[in-house]
Structure formats: structure tokens, C-alpha cells
Design a protein around this motif. Structure first.
Motif, PDB file in Angstrom:
ATOM      1  N   GLY A   1       0.789  -1.220   0.000  1.00 14.59           N
ATOM      2  CA  GLY A   1       0.000   0.000   0.000  1.00 14.59           C
ATOM      3  C   GLY A   1       0.824   1.273   0.000  1.00 14.59           C
ATOM      4  O   GLY A   1       0.273   2.365   0.051  1.00 14.59           O
ATOM      5  N   VAL A   2       2.168   1.149  -0.058  1.00  7.79           N
ATOM      6  CA  VAL A   2       2.981   2.367   0.018  1.00  7.79           C
ATOM      7  C   VAL A   2       3.222   2.999  -1.344  1.00  7.79           C
ATOM      8  O   VAL A   2       3.702   4.108  -1.443  1.00  7.79           O
ATOM      9  N   SER A   3       2.907   2.278  -2.409  1.00  6.23           N
ATOM     10  CA  SER A   3       3.204   2.822  -3.731  1.00  6.23           C
ATOM     11  C   SER A   3       2.164   2.325  -4.725  1.00  6.23           C
ATOM     12  O   SER A   3       1.566   1.272  -4.522  1.00  6.23           O
ATOM     13  N   ASP A   4       1.937   3.097  -5.792  1.00  5.06           N
ATOM     14  CA  ASP A   4       0.977   2.608  -6.779  1.00  5.06           C
ATOM     15  C   ASP A   4       1.699   2.042  -8.000  1.00  5.06           C
ATOM     16  O   ASP A   4       1.096   1.829  -9.043  1.00  5.06           O
ATOM     17  N   THR A   5       3.006   1.817  -7.847  1.00  3.21           N
ATOM     18  CA  THR A   5       3.733   1.075  -8.881  1.00  3.21           C
ATOM     19  C   THR A   5       4.544  -0.016  -8.190  1.00  3.21           C
ATOM     20  O   THR A   5       4.895   0.118  -7.012  1.00  3.21           O
ATOM     21  N   ILE A   6       4.828  -1.078  -8.928  1.00  2.10           N
ATOM     22  CA  ILE A   6       5.543  -2.213  -8.357  1.00  2.10           C
ATOM     23  C   ILE A   6       7.005  -2.146  -8.797  1.00  2.10           C
ATOM     24  O   ILE A   6       7.310  -2.234  -9.986  1.00  2.10           O
ATOM     25  N   SER A   7       7.907  -1.985  -7.833  1.00  3.25           N
ATOM     26  CA  SER A   7       9.332  -1.958  -8.167  1.00  3.25           C
ATOM     27  C   SER A   7       9.824  -3.392  -8.342  1.00  3.25           C
ATOM     28  O   SER A   7       9.150  -4.347  -7.945  1.00  3.25           O
ATOM     29  N   TYR A   8      11.010  -3.515  -8.906  1.00  2.00           N
ATOM     30  CA  TYR A   8      11.551  -4.867  -9.108  1.00  2.00           C
ATOM     31  C   TYR A   8      11.783  -5.555  -7.759  1.00  2.00           C
ATOM     32  O   TYR A   8      11.529  -6.744  -7.616  1.00  2.00           O
ATOM     33  N   GLN A   9      12.239  -4.789  -6.766  1.00  2.00           N
ATOM     34  CA  GLN A   9      12.421  -5.389  -5.438  1.00  2.00           C
ATOM     35  C   GLN A   9      11.104  -5.934  -4.906  1.00  2.00           C
ATOM     36  O   GLN A   9      11.054  -7.039  -4.379  1.00  2.00           O
ATOM     37  N   ASP A  10      10.037  -5.134  -5.063  1.00  2.00           N
ATOM     38  CA  ASP A  10       8.706  -5.583  -4.630  1.00  2.00           C
ATOM     39  C   ASP A  10       8.360  -6.898  -5.314  1.00  2.00           C
ATOM     40  O   ASP A  10       7.856  -7.835  -4.715  1.00  2.00           O
ATOM     41  N   PHE A  11       8.637  -6.912  -6.613  1.00  3.43           N
ATOM     42  CA  PHE A  11       8.275  -8.045  -7.452  1.00  3.43           C
ATOM     43  C   PHE A  11       8.998  -9.315  -6.995  1.00  3.43           C
ATOM     44  O   PHE A  11       8.386 -10.363  -6.800  1.00  3.43           O
ATOM     45  N   VAL A  12      10.312  -9.201  -6.790  1.00  6.37           N
ATOM     46  CA  VAL A  12      11.084 -10.375  -6.378  1.00  6.37           C
ATOM     47  C   VAL A  12      10.686 -10.814  -4.974  1.00  6.37           C
ATOM     48  O   VAL A  12      10.512 -12.011  -4.718  1.00  6.37           O
ATOM     49  N   ASN A  13      10.519  -9.838  -4.076  1.00  2.40           N
ATOM     50  CA  ASN A  13      10.097 -10.192  -2.717  1.00  2.40           C
ATOM     51  C   ASN A  13       8.776 -10.926  -2.733  1.00  2.40           C
ATOM     52  O   ASN A  13       8.562 -11.864  -1.970  1.00  2.40           O
ATOM     53  N   LEU A  14       7.902 -10.476  -3.625  1.00  2.00           N
ATOM     54  CA  LEU A  14       6.602 -11.119  -3.756  1.00  2.00           C
ATOM     55  C   LEU A  14       6.782 -12.566  -4.230  1.00  2.00           C
ATOM     56  O   LEU A  14       6.240 -13.499  -3.653  1.00  2.00           O
ATOM     57  N   MET A  15       7.573 -12.739  -5.291  1.00  2.00           N
ATOM     58  CA  MET A  15       7.717 -14.062  -5.889  1.00  2.00           C
ATOM     59  C   MET A  15       8.447 -15.038  -4.970  1.00  2.00           C
ATOM     60  O   MET A  15       8.177 -16.227  -4.972  1.00  2.00           O
ATOM     61  N   LEU A  16       9.382 -14.528  -4.170  1.00  2.00           N
ATOM     62  CA  LEU A  16      10.146 -15.413  -3.284  1.00  2.00           C
ATOM     63  C   LEU A  16       9.524 -15.516  -1.900  1.00  2.00           C
ATOM     64  O   LEU A  16       9.822 -16.433  -1.155  1.00  2.00           O
ATOM     65  N   GLY A  17       8.679 -14.553  -1.573  1.00  2.00           N
ATOM     66  CA  GLY A  17       8.151 -14.503  -0.215  1.00  2.00           C
ATOM     67  C   GLY A  17       7.100 -15.564   0.046  1.00  2.00           C
ATOM     68  O   GLY A  17       6.665 -16.279  -0.852  1.00  2.00           O
ATOM     69  N   LYS A  18       6.700 -15.648   1.290  1.00  2.00           N
ATOM     70  CA  LYS A  18       5.716 -16.653   1.679  1.00  2.00           C
ATOM     71  C   LYS A  18       4.309 -16.133   1.421  1.00  2.00           C
ATOM     72  O   LYS A  18       3.359 -16.889   1.373  1.00  2.00           O
TER      73      LYS A  18
END
Length: 146
Positions: free
Chosen positions: A94-111
Motif C-alpha cells: 500500500g505504500v506505492s501505486d507502482t511495483i518496483s523490481y524489489q517488490d516483485f522479487v520479494n513477492l515471488m520469493l516470499g511466503k
């Protein structure tokens, strides 16, 4: 004084800086102890990078609402504006209205399981599970029908 050499402005290189930047971020993830026991991390990151560049349509190093919208349409799962906003805030916290690459990788690797992740996983599976058959398709006889 010697004139500075003119930098060739290669049109095809527009993506190069981003490519390098994502590569750097991938290295950081590879060194991150949090992911040290992640299987095939390097391969996964390579895939994420390709995917991200595919989706980062504005080439700004971020995936914005329009990019997610087009991506969902491409995957055959169109979403409403509201759903898209929700998907993005699910990824960014909810902190940004765009998805950064870090967000993306954290999402894909996260639980955490987010809509976007499920769709990406699903898309990956769909691509793996139906390799293009070589040769002519088998004839279907009536007997083989359920």
C-alpha cells in the motif's frame, strides 16, 4: 582540446540500463542471507528479471497500473480498475501505486500469497505443462473420448 567522443545513441539500447540495474538487484538478492536456502535462486531471479522487463511497459523501472492491466489481459484474466489497484497495493504493502523490481522479487520469493503471484505462478506452470508437441497431433478416435 580534443573533442569528447560522441556517444552513439543506440535505439535498441534503451533497455540496456534497466537490464543492468535489474542484474545488480538480482546480485543483492543472491547475497541476501534471507534467501540463502532458496532453491535455484539464480535461475529464478533470471526468470523474474525477464518477466519484469516484459511487464514494465513504460520502461521506467516500475510496473504501473496500465502495465498490470495489459499484463492481466494478455494472461486472459482481465481485471477492473479497482481489482488492479488492490493487486498492486497487495504487492507494495500500500505504500506505492507502482511495483518496483524489489517488490516483485520479494513477492515471488516470499511466503505471502498475492493475486499477482498466483497468476504469475499459474502462467509459469501453464507454459511448462504444455510443451509444443512435435509431429502431427494424434488422431482422436471416438473410443478415446470420455
Amino acid at each position: 582540446a580534443m573533442a569528447a567522443p560522441r556517444r552513439p545513441n543506440g535505439g535498441g539500447l534503451r533497455r540496456a540500463p534497466q537490464h543492468g540495474r535489474l542484474e545488480e538487484i538480482n546480485k543483492e538478492f543472491l547475497c541476501d542471507p534471507k534467501f540463502s536456502n532458496e532453491k535455484d535462486l539464480e535461475e529464478k531471479l533470471a526468470v523474474f528479471k525477464e518477466k519484469y522487463m516484459e511487464f514494465d511497459l513504460n520502461n521506467q523501472g516500475e510496473i504501473d497500473l496500465m502495465s498490470v492491466k495489459r499484463m492481466m489481459e494478455k494472461l486472459g484474466a482481465p481485471k477492473t480498475h479497482l481489482e488492479l489497484k488492490k493487486m498492486i497495493s497487495e504487492v507494495t504493502g500500500g505504500v506505492s501505486d507502482t511495483i518496483s523490481y524489489q517488490d516483485f522479487v520479494n513477492l515471488m520469493l516470499g511466503k505471502r500469497s498475492a493475486v499477482l503471484k498466483l497468476i504469475m505462478m499459474f502462467e509459469g506452470k501453464a507454459n511448462e505443462s504444455n510443451p509444443k508437441p512435435s509431429g502431427p497431433p494424434p488422431e482422436r478416435d471416438i473410443a478415446s473420448l470420455p
